[in-house]
Design a protein around this motif. Sequence first.
Motif, PDB file in Angstrom:
ATOM      1  N   ASP A 102       4.935 -70.797  32.865  1.00 34.32           N
ATOM      2  CA  ASP A 102       5.000 -71.256  31.476  1.00 34.32           C
ATOM      3  C   ASP A 102       5.249 -70.095  30.517  1.00 34.32           C
ATOM      4  O   ASP A 102       6.031 -70.207  29.564  1.00 34.32           O
ATOM      5  N   SER A 103       4.578 -68.960  30.750  1.00 35.65           N
ATOM      6  CA  SER A 103       4.777 -67.787  29.895  1.00 35.65           C
ATOM      7  C   SER A 103       6.194 -67.249  30.019  1.00 35.65           C
ATOM      8  O   SER A 103       6.848 -66.924  29.017  1.00 35.65           O
ATOM      9  N   ARG A 104       6.708 -67.183  31.236  1.00 41.58           N
ATOM     10  CA  ARG A 104       8.073 -66.687  31.434  1.00 41.58           C
ATOM     11  C   ARG A 104       9.102 -67.642  30.831  1.00 41.58           C
ATOM     12  O   ARG A 104      10.151 -67.210  30.327  1.00 41.58           O
ATOM     13  N   LEU A 105       8.820 -68.921  30.869  1.00 40.18           N
ATOM     14  CA  LEU A 105       9.736 -69.885  30.252  1.00 40.18           C
ATOM     15  C   LEU A 105       9.800 -69.700  28.742  1.00 40.18           C
ATOM     16  O   LEU A 105      10.888 -69.755  28.131  1.00 40.18           O
ATOM     17  N   ARG A 106       8.637 -69.497  28.098  1.00 42.14           N
ATOM     18  CA  ARG A 106       8.646 -69.273  26.650  1.00 42.14           C
ATOM     19  C   ARG A 106       9.441 -68.025  26.295  1.00 42.14           C
ATOM     20  O   ARG A 106      10.251 -68.024  25.355  1.00 42.14           O
ATOM     21  N   THR A 107       9.219 -66.957  27.045  1.00 38.26           N
ATOM     22  CA  THR A 107       9.936 -65.711  26.772  1.00 38.26           C
ATOM     23  C   THR A 107      11.437 -65.875  26.989  1.00 38.26           C
ATOM     24  O   THR A 107      12.257 -65.379  26.200  1.00 38.26           O
ATOM     25  N   GLN A 108      11.813 -66.585  28.046  1.00 39.66           N
ATOM     26  CA  GLN A 108      13.229 -66.755  28.338  1.00 39.66           C
ATOM     27  C   GLN A 108      13.910 -67.631  27.289  1.00 39.66           C
ATOM     28  O   GLN A 108      15.065 -67.390  26.920  1.00 39.66           O
ATOM     29  N   ARG A 109      13.217 -68.644  26.780  1.00 33.65           N
ATOM     30  CA  ARG A 109      13.799 -69.486  25.726  1.00 33.65           C
ATOM     31  C   ARG A 109      14.036 -68.667  24.458  1.00 33.65           C
ATOM     32  O   ARG A 109      15.067 -68.833  23.773  1.00 33.65           O
ATOM     33  N   GLU A 110      13.074 -67.822  24.123  1.00 36.83           N
ATOM     34  CA  GLU A 110      13.257 -66.958  22.952  1.00 36.83           C
ATOM     35  C   GLU A 110      14.426 -66.006  23.156  1.00 36.83           C
ATOM     36  O   GLU A 110      15.194 -65.742  22.214  1.00 36.83           O
ATOM     37  N   SER A 111      14.587 -65.499  24.394  1.00 33.90           N
ATOM     38  CA  SER A 111      15.702 -64.592  24.673  1.00 33.90           C
ATOM     39  C   SER A 111      17.040 -65.309  24.525  1.00 33.90           C
ATOM     40  O   SER A 111      17.989 -64.773  23.948  1.00 33.90           O
ATOM     41  N   VAL A 112      17.125 -66.530  25.005  1.00 31.22           N
ATOM     42  CA  VAL A 112      18.357 -67.303  24.866  1.00 31.22           C
ATOM     43  C   VAL A 112      18.649 -67.588  23.393  1.00 31.22           C
ATOM     44  O   VAL A 112      19.801 -67.518  22.938  1.00 31.22           O
ATOM     45  N   ALA A 113      17.606 -67.879  22.633  1.00 33.15           N
ATOM     46  CA  ALA A 113      17.802 -68.156  21.209  1.00 33.15           C
ATOM     47  C   ALA A 113      18.332 -66.921  20.477  1.00 33.15           C
ATOM     48  O   ALA A 113      19.196 -67.037  19.588  1.00 33.15           O
ATOM     49  N   ARG A 114      17.845 -65.727  20.852  1.00 32.52           N
ATOM     50  CA  ARG A 114      18.344 -64.505  20.203  1.00 32.52           C
ATOM     51  C   ARG A 114      19.818 -64.272  20.517  1.00 32.52           C
ATOM     52  O   ARG A 114      20.608 -63.900  19.642  1.00 32.52           O
TER      53      ARG A 114
END
Length: 289
Positions: free
Chosen positions: A153-165
């Motif tokens: 779950d933590s890695r998913l949140r970080t990866q979504r933020e990375s994609v958004a950037r």
Amino acid sequence: MSRRKSGLFISVAGAALLLGLSACSSSGDFGEATSGNAAVPDKANPAGGGGVAKEAAPAQPPASVQERQLVQTARVEMAVDVIFDAVSGARAIATTNGGFTGQEESRLDRASITLRIPVDKFDPALRQLDELGDITLQHKQAEDVTEQVVDLDSRLRTQRESVARIQALLAKATSVSEIAQIESELTRRQSDLESLQGRRDALGSKAALSTVTVQFALKSAPPAPVKASGGFFEGLTDGWGAFGEFFTVTTRVLGAMLPFLALFGIPAGLWFYFRRKRRKVTPPVTESV
């Protein structure tokens, strides 16, 4: 003299106050400068623009006992009277508890079936299986996957933020080379995001639905009771029965041989008959002295 001392004291105090204010002002400027430069460019930003530095994920508190994610499995072996009735009963147990059946294999004397049962109906379903026959083996296992779920779950949140950037950078790109590089990086990060999401969904499915593998075997027939030896009349009955069986077998053998006797016996009898008759008609030959 006192006025001069008091004036000197006031001057020293004012100078100290001014030094303190200047020190505070300089430290504040340094802090603002540091915070302004804290935005480290993202390594994946090929355009060289100022990206937002990744923040460390906050530490997750340990989950309580009720919030633990458990993958529960069970293997059950049973002896039943009728194989197909037991398999049908297992299917009904799965559906009535909100689950479904997976792999299934049935024969005349044995069968196996996999049940997917909601985790809150796991123990009631096992108790219902006990009604289908005699349980000869039952093995239960629970694997705690809470830490894996929290990490994903933590890695998913970080990866979504990375994609958004990266998507934001793509919207600001102006040259063709920048667009191509950013799109390549965006594709890679979206692929990583989908892979993480697939792992999380599979783990969540295992934790939400327990797996019960049931193997059915046909009960063996009870051994025939041994009759106690009787007296004279029972022996006479057995002997008469044996004589009848011998007579039946003998007549059956003779009946099977009769066609062969008719086929080969009649020609052989005629041959012996004519040969014997010929010997009687032919006179014996006598030699002259």
